[in-house]
Design a protein around this motif. Sequence first.
Motif, PDB file in Angstrom:
ATOM      1  N   LEU A  47     -25.204 -21.480  12.312  1.00 51.00           N
ATOM      2  CA  LEU A  47     -26.626 -21.771  12.140  1.00 51.00           C
ATOM      3  C   LEU A  47     -27.081 -22.776  13.196  1.00 51.00           C
ATOM      4  O   LEU A  47     -26.260 -23.531  13.734  1.00 51.00           O
ATOM      5  CB  LEU A  47     -26.870 -22.344  10.735  1.00 51.00           C
ATOM      6  N   PRO A  87     -15.233 -17.798   5.181  1.00 54.20           N
ATOM      7  CA  PRO A  87     -16.206 -17.051   5.978  1.00 54.20           C
ATOM      8  C   PRO A  87     -17.101 -18.025   6.735  1.00 54.20           C
ATOM      9  O   PRO A  87     -17.484 -19.063   6.197  1.00 54.20           O
ATOM     10  CB  PRO A  87     -16.995 -16.250   4.940  1.00 54.20           C
ATOM     11  N   ARG A 137     -12.432 -11.743  13.608  1.00 52.65           N
ATOM     12  CA  ARG A 137     -13.687 -10.986  13.559  1.00 52.65           C
ATOM     13  C   ARG A 137     -13.459  -9.524  13.209  1.00 52.65           C
ATOM     14  O   ARG A 137     -14.382  -8.707  13.329  1.00 52.65           O
ATOM     15  CB  ARG A 137     -14.416 -11.090  14.901  1.00 52.65           C
ATOM     16  N   PHE A 146     -19.395 -20.942   2.265  1.00 48.93           N
ATOM     17  CA  PHE A 146     -19.228 -20.512   3.651  1.00 48.93           C
ATOM     18  C   PHE A 146     -18.947 -21.728   4.508  1.00 48.93           C
ATOM     19  O   PHE A 146     -19.164 -22.874   4.096  1.00 48.93           O
ATOM     20  CB  PHE A 146     -20.464 -19.751   4.158  1.00 48.93           C
ATOM     21  N   VAL A 189     -31.398 -15.410   4.716  1.00 49.53           N
ATOM     22  CA  VAL A 189     -30.372 -14.523   5.270  1.00 49.53           C
ATOM     23  C   VAL A 189     -30.953 -13.121   5.401  1.00 49.53           C
ATOM     24  O   VAL A 189     -31.376 -12.521   4.406  1.00 49.53           O
ATOM     25  CB  VAL A 189     -29.127 -14.505   4.362  1.00 49.53           C
ATOM     26  N   TYR A 192     -18.419 -10.161   9.163  1.00 49.85           N
ATOM     27  CA  TYR A 192     -18.712 -11.552   9.517  1.00 49.85           C
ATOM     28  C   TYR A 192     -17.400 -12.241   9.909  1.00 49.85           C
ATOM     29  O   TYR A 192     -16.310 -11.829   9.482  1.00 49.85           O
ATOM     30  CB  TYR A 192     -19.354 -12.267   8.326  1.00 49.85           C
ATOM     31  N   GLU A 247     -29.696 -10.971   8.485  1.00 57.34           N
ATOM     32  CA  GLU A 247     -28.772 -10.161   9.284  1.00 57.34           C
ATOM     33  C   GLU A 247     -27.826  -9.409   8.355  1.00 57.34           C
ATOM     34  O   GLU A 247     -27.278  -9.993   7.416  1.00 57.34           O
ATOM     35  CB  GLU A 247     -27.958 -11.038  10.226  1.00 57.34           C
ATOM     36  N   PHE A 306     -20.534 -18.995   8.939  1.00 56.04           N
ATOM     37  CA  PHE A 306     -21.947 -18.695   9.178  1.00 56.04           C
ATOM     38  C   PHE A 306     -22.431 -19.703  10.225  1.00 56.04           C
ATOM     39  O   PHE A 306     -22.500 -20.899   9.967  1.00 56.04           O
ATOM     40  CB  PHE A 306     -22.734 -18.845   7.880  1.00 56.04           C
ATOM     41  N   HIS A 325     -20.122 -23.786   7.503  1.00 59.40           N
ATOM     42  CA  HIS A 325     -21.327 -24.019   8.302  1.00 59.40           C
ATOM     43  C   HIS A 325     -20.917 -24.605   9.648  1.00 59.40           C
ATOM     44  O   HIS A 325     -20.341 -25.696   9.702  1.00 59.40           O
ATOM     45  CB  HIS A 325     -22.233 -24.996   7.549  1.00 59.40           C
ATOM     46  N   ARG A 361     -24.743  -8.488   8.551  1.00 57.13           N
ATOM     47  CA  ARG A 361     -23.373  -9.007   8.396  1.00 57.13           C
ATOM     48  C   ARG A 361     -23.341 -10.211   7.449  1.00 57.13           C
ATOM     49  O   ARG A 361     -22.402 -10.367   6.660  1.00 57.13           O
ATOM     50  CB  ARG A 361     -22.781  -9.383   9.756  1.00 57.13           C
ATOM     51  N   TYR A 362     -24.371 -11.060   7.493  1.00 54.75           N
ATOM     52  CA  TYR A 362     -24.377 -12.221   6.612  1.00 54.75           C
ATOM     53  C   TYR A 362     -24.861 -11.866   5.212  1.00 54.75           C
ATOM     54  O   TYR A 362     -24.466 -12.502   4.227  1.00 54.75           O
ATOM     55  CB  TYR A 362     -25.218 -13.341   7.223  1.00 54.75           C
ATOM     56  N   LEU A 395     -21.762 -10.880   3.680  1.00 57.38           N
ATOM     57  CA  LEU A 395     -20.951 -12.058   3.340  1.00 57.38           C
ATOM     58  C   LEU A 395     -21.258 -12.516   1.917  1.00 57.38           C
ATOM     59  O   LEU A 395     -20.349 -12.713   1.094  1.00 57.38           O
ATOM     60  CB  LEU A 395     -21.231 -13.174   4.347  1.00 57.38           C
TER      61      LEU A 395
END
Length: 342
Positions: A23, A19, A140, A82, A37, A145, A39, A21, A84, A41-42, A45
């Motif tokens: 940033l 997954p 997607r 995740f 976090v 996510y 949002e 994320f 990054h 969707r995250y 996650l």
Amino acid sequence: SPAGSGDDWLDSESLVSLPIFALPTCLHPGQTGAVRVFEPRYLTLFRDQQRQRQEAALAAADPNNQPAAERRAPPAPPALRFGHVLAPDAAPPALLEGSVGGLPSVGVYARVTKVDEVQDGTLLVHYEGARRFKLLAVDRDQAPYPVAAVQWYDDDTASRAPQARADVDALERDVFKSLAEVQRLSQRLGPSPSGAASGSGGGGGGGELLPPEVARFAPPPPPPAGGRSTADYLRAAGVPAGEAIAVWQRHGSVYGTPAAPKNSAADPYEHLREKVGKERRQELFSFAAANCLELGLVERLALLLSQDTAARLAYVAAATRPYLSDLAARVAVKGAVGGGGS
């Protein structure tokens, strides 16, 4: 990865589904960070991974899952993790030329070390960078996510000639020696007025300690003429971890098991070096050393994308020299006016 961490596949060479994320920061392997976090969707996650981890732990603990004669210690539940990557709106345009699914093509696998539940329903996620990856494809549709197929993106060591290997060995010893000297001189100047360490945006004050990652991935000492241990080597270099290792070895682990009672412990960093492997350790040390510097986003990205350990170490060495010279001059001035100490 640590034993029992649930992400032993991190050392495999197969493709990995991760997954993603995005940033607004550039993470390096070995570096730690935290993100709030909020949002949906995250949040999904991490909630998904927390649920999967709980389900795996319950299944492993169920005695009916395995005949008694074949029962073994349950495997570690899957780690929270995740990928990054730098957010596209924070990335330089040149970085997006080879983008995959609208995202920069190189990121860092982030292992979640702690999750704090906040009263407003958000999460504070603490993480540590572990290994770089290259995006191959981004999906997607299967989750709220993005989920990506990735392959590991390590320093190029396969074509490294014997002389180049020797150069890396010499460079990392020189860089470690310089950083230890920076720490020693900095401590002689006393606490920094701002309290900021050189690797966290300061660099102008004194009393800074090296990040623990520097000691974790530091080069082992050369073959000792007098039989000095790693602890002796680090203590002589002024690295606080040297004393910690010595205490660990004298007293052993606090805990024992029926199979392995409390005993005198081996050097924990030597064990880590053996587990990680020399070339991976050198790569991680080069990033740990780079994180001692004050770097802008462009410099951080350049180091992230480089697959040349020697070039990364040479950059750190060149950047450290003027700061080391400045510290030495300031210590000399302090000594000349009567405040130098020993």
